[in-house]
Design an enzyme around this catalytic site. Structure first.
Site, mmCIF file in Angstrom:
data_model
loop_
_atom_site.group_PDB
_atom_site.id
_atom_site.type_symbol
_atom_site.label_atom_id
_atom_site.label_comp_id
_atom_site.label_asym_id
_atom_site.label_seq_id
_atom_site.Cartn_x
_atom_site.Cartn_y
_atom_site.Cartn_z
ATOM 1 N N GLU A 74 0.864 -1.181 0.000
ATOM 2 C CA GLU A 74 0.000 0.000 0.000
ATOM 3 C C GLU A 74 0.899 1.229 0.000
ATOM 4 O OE1 GLU A 74 -3.564 2.266 2.506
ATOM 5 O OE2 GLU A 74 -2.806 0.321 3.209
ATOM 6 N N GLU A 91 -7.718 2.001 -3.777
ATOM 7 C CA GLU A 91 -8.507 1.774 -2.575
ATOM 8 C C GLU A 91 -9.394 2.997 -2.311
ATOM 9 O OE1 GLU A 91 -6.123 0.727 0.774
ATOM 10 O OE2 GLU A 91 -5.018 -0.859 -0.292
ATOM 11 N N ASP A 103 -11.883 0.051 1.202
ATOM 12 C CA ASP A 103 -11.073 0.194 2.411
ATOM 13 C C ASP A 103 -11.963 0.368 3.646
ATOM 14 O OD1 ASP A 103 -8.786 0.326 3.855
ATOM 15 O OD2 ASP A 103 -8.224 2.352 3.241
ATOM 16 N N GLU A 123 -6.345 -5.501 7.913
ATOM 17 C CA GLU A 123 -5.450 -4.405 8.273
ATOM 18 C C GLU A 123 -5.147 -4.438 9.773
ATOM 19 O OE1 GLU A 123 -6.257 -0.681 5.550
ATOM 20 O OE2 GLU A 123 -8.123 -1.255 6.543
#
Length: 659
Positions: free
Chosen positions: A430, A516, A546, A603
């Site tokens: 990312e 995202e 996201d 995450e």
């Protein structure tokens, strides 16, 4: 050609209301003078014939005519100060048209009766009286054509015929002179009447035009200062009202406060129930605010779901907190509409004006605490306090530096790896923005990203990050993909989306950039967001949702949007070890992803226990400090090279196919 209809129209009160009022106004000034002239001339003529003509003609008939003139003078004098309405004006003109034939005939008979008596001087005086009085009356009656014509015809015509019939050459000559003068007078009066009518019509048209111009001006002013949906004053009116209040000394113990109210997640109402329902909700919000406002409070609508109030009176933090709580409680009450029952909340910020404040300063403080309430305690009220003074100063400074920043030079990117536990390797990174300001130094993304979204700089940041990510992507092996975050501005604006597409296409390589986007960004305009994401898919990109699970209507978004991946928010991962509810939710998300054929990234994985639990629930793609903190480009390339060296060529080929 004269017809019965045209003659009837000639001797009737006009239909035009403005002309009737103008005639009545002119008569109110001229008729008293006319009767005064007639009275004086009658008395003088009668006095010269006393003892010469019979008493009936020299005394009694003039007395009757004098009394009639006095009565008409008294009537007009009595009404001189009264306002003229249309009905009264019509009656006045109609009365004049009925009285004039009687008076004209009366004076004609009297003067004809006096003509044979006396010597040549006295006869000449009768002729002079008849001519000059009639002409004077016609001038006074010139604005009422029928009355003037009646006077000329009924007073002079019989008298002239009698003079001609007396076979006296001087009287005949005088009769011809009178007739010529009257004919000329009639033409002049007819022309003046036409001009008078045209002037009245022109004045009426001009007044109507001025009225229409004023109406349009008032309407433009209303549209410029009033919100057409709710009827509340708009932002422009608020600024003007607040400026005026701040410049006016307040009573002892009285202060001014600005209250900002933002509806939370209102856009979802338009999205789910439609704009008509959303408009009804806004109208109801305006009604509730008007009901709750203290006397003298100014209420306005600033934007789609933003309102403001200006309070005056005794102010304290306790009073403001209580009022803010009342507003929040009122907005939490169900909006019961025919089409749906809608539940909303509102975030409220309140700030008190200080000596020397401008409207912009006090509004800015209220706006700032509203954004804090929306971020930290959504659905609640927050009063601006001293601790916020330093914060707002810092925020405004960051906003200024961000707006003027050279982003290509000041903005850098770092990379946080995404690890596939099934393949036991890194499959992507990312891309995260970092800002090193020459004035402020290193500024946290937590501080500058929300400000960039608020000020509109975020699109420039996205494009700068994407440009740098594309350059880094060219140095990576085929199986490594980079993820770039998009904001609501990026997918909510066609030009912004087109700029992103241009950058990717200009890179001239197979696209290995994924995008995202958060649910909050999607909710601004679902259709526009869907179209934007579909355009990005044609580039070879993938789309990830996201912070999944933290927004509204998540399943709806998964169903409607062209998604390849969802990213489970760290809030679910944090409690995954000890919280059975979190595990159940995560298991549901994993199963849903498998059933929909999309991947699922977790995450915020920071501990081995979290990793183990997630793997037992079916999770494979991980991101978090357990696998590595964000690193710069050189470190990222070194990591990839080292990992790649531990893989054989066949394994790398297999990995590229799987990814």
């Amino acid at each position: 050609m004269w017809t019965v209809k045209s003659i009837k129209r000639l001797f009737s009160v006009p239909d035009d209301p403005e002309l009737v009022l103008a005639q009545a106004q002119a008569l109110s000034r001229q008729v008293p003078l006319m009767y005064a002239m007639v009275l004086v001339n009658t008395v003088i003529l009668a006095s010269t014939h006393v003892g010469v003509a019979p008493d009936l003609l020299a005394i009694y008939v003039p007395a009757i005519l004098t009394l009639a003139s006095l009565a008409r003078i008294a009537s007009w004098w009595r009404d001189r100060g009264n306002s003229q309405d249309l009905e009264k004006a019509r009656r006045s003109i109609g009365m004049m048209m009925r009285v004039m034939p009687v008076l004209s005939v009366g004076f004609a008979v009297w003067t004809i009766g006096l003509l044979p008596y006396g010597d040549g001087y006295q006869q000449s005086q009768v002729v002079f009286f008849c001519g000059i009085t009639t002409i004077g009356c016609m001038f006074c009656l010139m604005h009422v054509r029928a009355a003037a014509l009646t006077m000329g015809a009924l007073a002079l015509l019989p008298f002239t015929l009698v003079m001609l019939a007396m076979n006296h050459p001087v009287l005949a000559a005088m009769a011809i002179n009178l007739a010529a003068v009257v004919v000329v007078m009639l033409f002049v009066l007819m022309g003046n009447y036409r001009d008078f009518s045209a002037l009245v019509a022109s004045r009426t048209a001009m007044a109507q035009k001025q009225t229409e111009t004023q109406r349009l001006s008032d309407e433009n002013d209303r549209l410029a200062n009033v919100d057409t949906l709710t009827g509340l004053p708009n932002r422009r009116s608020l600024d003007r009202h607040l400026d005026q209040m701040l410049s006016t000394p307040q009573p002892e113990g009285s202060e001014i406060a600005v209250v900002r109210l933002d509806l939370d997640s209102f856009k979802s109402v338009n999205e789910i129930f439609g704009q008509i329902t959303g408009d009804r909700v806004l109208v109801e919000v305006a009604r509730r605010l008007n009901m709750l406002r203290p006397p003298g409070t100014f209420v306005s609508r600033l934007g789609v779901d933003n309102f403001a109030l200006v309070l005056s009176g005794p102010m304290s933090d306790d009073i403001l907190n209580k009022f803010g709580a009342v507003l929040c409680r009122a907005m939490r009450s169900s909006f019961d509409l025919q089409s749906a029952n809608i539940h909303l909340s509102a975030s409220v910020g309140l700030a008190t004006a200080r000596p020397g404040d401008s409207a912009a300063m006090v509004y800015d403080r209220a706006d700032y605490v509203t954004s804090l309430a929306k971020r930290d305690c959504r659905g609640s009220a927050l009063v601006f306090a001293e601790r916020h003074e330093h914060e707002i100063s810092k925020v405004r400074r960051i906003e200024h530096e961000l707006y003027t920043a050279d982003l290509d030079a000041e903005l850098s990117i770092v990379f946080q790896q995404q690890f596939d536990t099934a393949l036991n390797c890194t499959t992507g990174y990312e891309v995260l923005a970092r800002w090193n300001s020459p004035v402020l130094g290193q500024v946290s993304p937590v501080e500058f990203i929300p400000l960039a979204e608020r000020t509109g700089v975020i699109c420039r940041i996205t494009q700068t990050v994407l440009r740098k990510a594309l350059a880094a992507s060219a140095k990576l092996p085929q199986h490594i993909r980079l993820s770039v975050n998009l904001s609501a501005n990026d997918v909510g604006s066609t030009p912004a989306t087109e700029a992103i597409i241009e950058l990717v296409e200009a890179a001239g390589q197979p696209c290995r950039i994924d995008f995202e986007i958060t649910e909050t960004a999607i909710m601004r305009d679902m259709k526009q967001a869907g179209d934007a994401l579909a355009s990005l898919l044609t580039l070879g990109s993938r789309i990830a949702l996201d912070d999944f699970g933290t927004g509204h209507s998540s399943l709806t978004h998964v169903q409607k949007l062209p998604l390849d991946r969802i990213k489970i928010d760290r809030s679910f991962v944090a409690d995954i070890v000890g919280d059975t509810t979190s595990r159940a939710i995560v298991k549901t998300m994993v199963d849903m992803s498998h059933n929909l054929g999309i991947s699922c990234v977790f995450e915020g994985v920071e501990t081995q226990e979290q990793l183990t639990t997630l793997k037992t629930l079916g999770g494979t793609l991980m991101q978090g400090y357990l696998f590595g903190r964000p690193v710069d480009e050189d470190t990222m390339l070194t990591q990839v090279a080292q990992e790649q060296a531990s893989w054989g060529a066949k394994s790398i080929e297999k990995l590229g196919a799987a990814n």
